[in-house]
Scaffold this motif. Structure first.
Motif, PDB file in Angstrom:
ATOM      1  N   VAL A  33      41.302  41.211  29.837  1.00 18.37           N
ATOM      2  CA  VAL A  33      41.022  41.333  31.274  1.00 18.37           C
ATOM      3  C   VAL A  33      42.311  41.665  32.020  1.00 18.37           C
ATOM      4  N   PHE A  34      43.393  40.984  31.680  1.00 24.93           N
ATOM      5  CA  PHE A  34      44.685  41.270  32.313  1.00 24.93           C
ATOM      6  C   PHE A  34      45.069  42.734  32.087  1.00 24.93           C
ATOM      7  N   SER A  35      44.931  43.211  30.875  1.00 20.41           N
ATOM      8  CA  SER A  35      45.255  44.613  30.580  1.00 20.41           C
ATOM      9  C   SER A  35      44.351  45.566  31.344  1.00 20.41           C
ATOM     10  N   ALA A  36      43.049  45.250  31.380  1.00 19.62           N
ATOM     11  CA  ALA A  36      42.090  46.112  32.072  1.00 19.62           C
ATOM     12  C   ALA A  36      42.371  46.171  33.571  1.00 19.62           C
ATOM     13  N   SER A  37      42.997  45.111  34.117  1.00 21.33           N
ATOM     14  CA  SER A  37      43.313  45.084  35.546  1.00 21.33           C
ATOM     15  C   SER A  37      44.531  45.936  35.871  1.00 21.33           C
ATOM     16  N   GLY A  38      45.150  46.523  34.853  1.00 14.87           N
ATOM     17  CA  GLY A  38      46.367  47.291  35.075  1.00 14.87           C
ATOM     18  C   GLY A  38      47.539  46.391  35.442  1.00 14.87           C
ATOM     19  N   GLY A  39      47.465  45.143  34.995  1.00 15.78           N
ATOM     20  CA  GLY A  39      48.535  44.194  35.277  1.00 15.78           C
ATOM     21  C   GLY A  39      48.473  43.601  36.675  1.00 15.78           C
ATOM     22  N   LYS A  40      47.404  43.856  37.412  1.00 20.94           N
ATOM     23  CA  LYS A  40      47.295  43.358  38.785  1.00 20.94           C
ATOM     24  C   LYS A  40      46.763  41.924  38.861  1.00 20.94           C
ATOM     25  N   ALA A  41      46.115  41.455  37.808  1.00 20.07           N
ATOM     26  CA  ALA A  41      45.604  40.093  37.800  1.00 20.07           C
ATOM     27  C   ALA A  41      46.768  39.118  37.656  1.00 20.07           C
ATOM     28  N   ILE A  42      46.675  38.012  38.371  1.00 22.38           N
ATOM     29  CA  ILE A  42      47.717  36.987  38.358  1.00 22.38           C
ATOM     30  C   ILE A  42      47.197  35.786  37.581  1.00 22.38           C
ATOM     31  N   LYS A  43      47.973  35.356  36.580  1.00 27.53           N
ATOM     32  CA  LYS A  43      47.574  34.202  35.777  1.00 27.53           C
ATOM     33  C   LYS A  43      47.763  32.922  36.602  1.00 27.53           C
ATOM     34  N   LEU A  44      46.753  32.058  36.585  1.00 29.31           N
ATOM     35  CA  LEU A  44      46.799  30.820  37.349  1.00 29.31           C
ATOM     36  C   LEU A  44      47.502  29.714  36.570  1.00 29.31           C
ATOM     37  N   ASP A  45      48.189  28.834  37.314  1.00 35.82           N
ATOM     38  CA  ASP A  45      48.768  27.640  36.696  1.00 35.82           C
ATOM     39  C   ASP A  45      47.667  26.577  36.596  1.00 35.82           C
ATOM     40  N   GLN A  46      47.987  25.389  36.074  1.00 31.96           N
ATOM     41  CA  GLN A  46      46.977  24.356  35.860  1.00 31.96           C
ATOM     42  C   GLN A  46      46.246  23.964  37.144  1.00 31.96           C
ATOM     43  N   LYS A  47      46.968  23.833  38.250  1.00 27.69           N
ATOM     44  CA  LYS A  47      46.331  23.485  39.520  1.00 27.69           C
ATOM     45  C   LYS A  47      45.404  24.614  39.968  1.00 27.69           C
ATOM     46  N   GLY A  48      45.866  25.859  39.827  1.00 21.05           N
ATOM     47  CA  GLY A  48      45.040  27.006  40.198  1.00 21.05           C
ATOM     48  C   GLY A  48      43.776  27.092  39.361  1.00 21.05           C
ATOM     49  N   ILE A  49      43.912  26.797  38.060  1.00 21.97           N
ATOM     50  CA  ILE A  49      42.738  26.808  37.181  1.00 21.97           C
ATOM     51  C   ILE A  49      41.724  25.777  37.672  1.00 21.97           C
ATOM     52  N   GLN A  58      30.661  25.438  33.491  1.00 25.22           N
ATOM     53  CA  GLN A  58      31.669  25.365  32.431  1.00 25.22           C
ATOM     54  C   GLN A  58      32.491  26.659  32.368  1.00 25.22           C
ATOM     55  N   LEU A  59      32.880  27.145  33.547  1.00 23.46           N
ATOM     56  CA  LEU A  59      33.674  28.365  33.645  1.00 23.46           C
ATOM     57  C   LEU A  59      35.036  28.023  34.244  1.00 23.46           C
ATOM     58  N   ALA A  60      36.090  28.440  33.561  1.00 20.55           N
ATOM     59  CA  ALA A  60      37.459  28.192  34.018  1.00 20.55           C
ATOM     60  C   ALA A  60      38.035  29.463  34.617  1.00 20.55           C
ATOM     61  N   GLY A  61      38.519  29.360  35.846  1.00 18.92           N
ATOM     62  CA  GLY A  61      39.178  30.487  36.487  1.00 18.92           C
ATOM     63  C   GLY A  61      40.604  30.604  35.964  1.00 18.92           C
ATOM     64  N   LEU A  62      40.885  31.677  35.242  1.00 20.72           N
ATOM     65  CA  LEU A  62      42.215  31.830  34.639  1.00 20.72           C
ATOM     66  C   LEU A  62      43.075  32.876  35.328  1.00 20.72           C
ATOM     67  N   TYR A  63      42.447  33.855  35.990  1.00 20.27           N
ATOM     68  CA  TYR A  63      43.189  34.930  36.656  1.00 20.27           C
ATOM     69  C   TYR A  63      42.586  35.196  38.031  1.00 20.27           C
ATOM     70  N   LEU A  64      43.446  35.642  38.951  1.00 23.59           N
ATOM     71  CA  LEU A  64      43.038  36.103  40.282  1.00 23.59           C
ATOM     72  C   LEU A  64      43.509  37.530  40.473  1.00 23.59           C
ATOM     73  N   ALA A  65      42.762  38.282  41.270  1.00 21.79           N
ATOM     74  CA  ALA A  65      43.186  39.633  41.660  1.00 21.79           C
ATOM     75  C   ALA A  65      42.567  39.946  43.016  1.00 21.79           C
ATOM     76  N   GLU A  66      43.195  40.818  43.757  1.00 23.35           N
ATOM     77  CA  GLU A  66      42.618  41.305  45.008  1.00 23.35           C
ATOM     78  C   GLU A  66      41.669  42.446  44.660  1.00 23.35           C
ATOM     79  N   TYR A  67      40.577  42.546  45.413  1.00 20.90           N
ATOM     80  CA  TYR A  67      39.586  43.590  45.166  1.00 20.90           C
ATOM     81  C   TYR A  67      39.033  44.043  46.507  1.00 20.90           C
ATOM     82  N   GLN A  68      38.853  45.349  46.663  1.00 18.63           N
ATOM     83  CA  GLN A  68      38.274  45.891  47.885  1.00 18.63           C
ATOM     84  C   GLN A  68      37.247  46.943  47.538  1.00 18.63           C
ATOM     85  N   THR A  69      36.135  46.909  48.263  1.00 17.31           N
ATOM     86  CA  THR A  69      35.127  47.955  48.177  1.00 17.31           C
ATOM     87  C   THR A  69      34.605  48.177  49.594  1.00 17.31           C
TER      88      THR A  69
END
Length: 158
Positions: A33-49, A58-69
């Motif tokens: 997913v990180f690669s597919a984002s072109g490196g734009k996804a930001i990996k979350l720390d433990q608090k962010g997760i 039972q879904l863990a948020g591991l990455y964030l990215a900005e998105y616009q449509t």
């Protein structure tokens, strides 16, 4: 009216017909997913997760990215289960556009398959993209769109 037609066409074209969600496929690893984002996804720390996970699913948020449509800007959370992409949560940045977004989703997906008036939730099934789509609006606080994979039938079991 013409602006609405152009806007709706843009939103329809923003999601590829055969993709699971934009540049991702259900079941991808966090690294993929990180690669597919072109490196734009930001990996979350433990608090962010912890802050960006959906425990009930039972879904863990591991990455964030900005998105616009179109006119909509979101913070996108990539949600994983067992190190496989299992959901996408889009949190609308400008909540004054919540009901416009809801109308656009209804224009794209038609009548919802489920409506919960108490919690302001509407759900659709998008077979073409293998997605369950849900919008949740908490007036004045937040609006999110959740994409989940449609469960695939298994060859054995019930």
């Amino acid at each position: 009216m013409r602006l609405l037609v152009v806007l709706f066409a843009f939103i329809l074209s923003a999601t590829p017909a055969l993709a699971d969600w934009q540049y991702t496929k259900w079941g991808m690893s966090p690294d993929a997913v990180f690669s597919a984002s072109g490196g734009k996804a930001i990996k979350l720390d433990q608090k962010g997760i912890k802050d960006h996970s959906i425990a009930s699913l039972q879904l863990a948020g591991l990455y964030l990215a900005e998105y616009q449509t179109g006119p909509y800007r979101f913070t996108c959370t990539f949600l994983f289960r067992d190190e496989k992409l299992g959901g996408i949560s889009l949190n609308l940045s400008d909540i004054s556009k919540s009901y416009q977004l809801e109308d656009d989703l209804m224009g794209k997906y038609g009548q919802p398959i489920e409506v919960n008036q108490k919690y302001k939730i509407k759900k659709w099934r998008d077979e073409a993209s293998n997605n369950l789509v849900q919008i949740s609006i908490t007036p004045g606080l937040f609006t999110s769109v959740l994409y989940l994979p449609i469960s695939q039938p298994h060859s054995s079991g019930l």
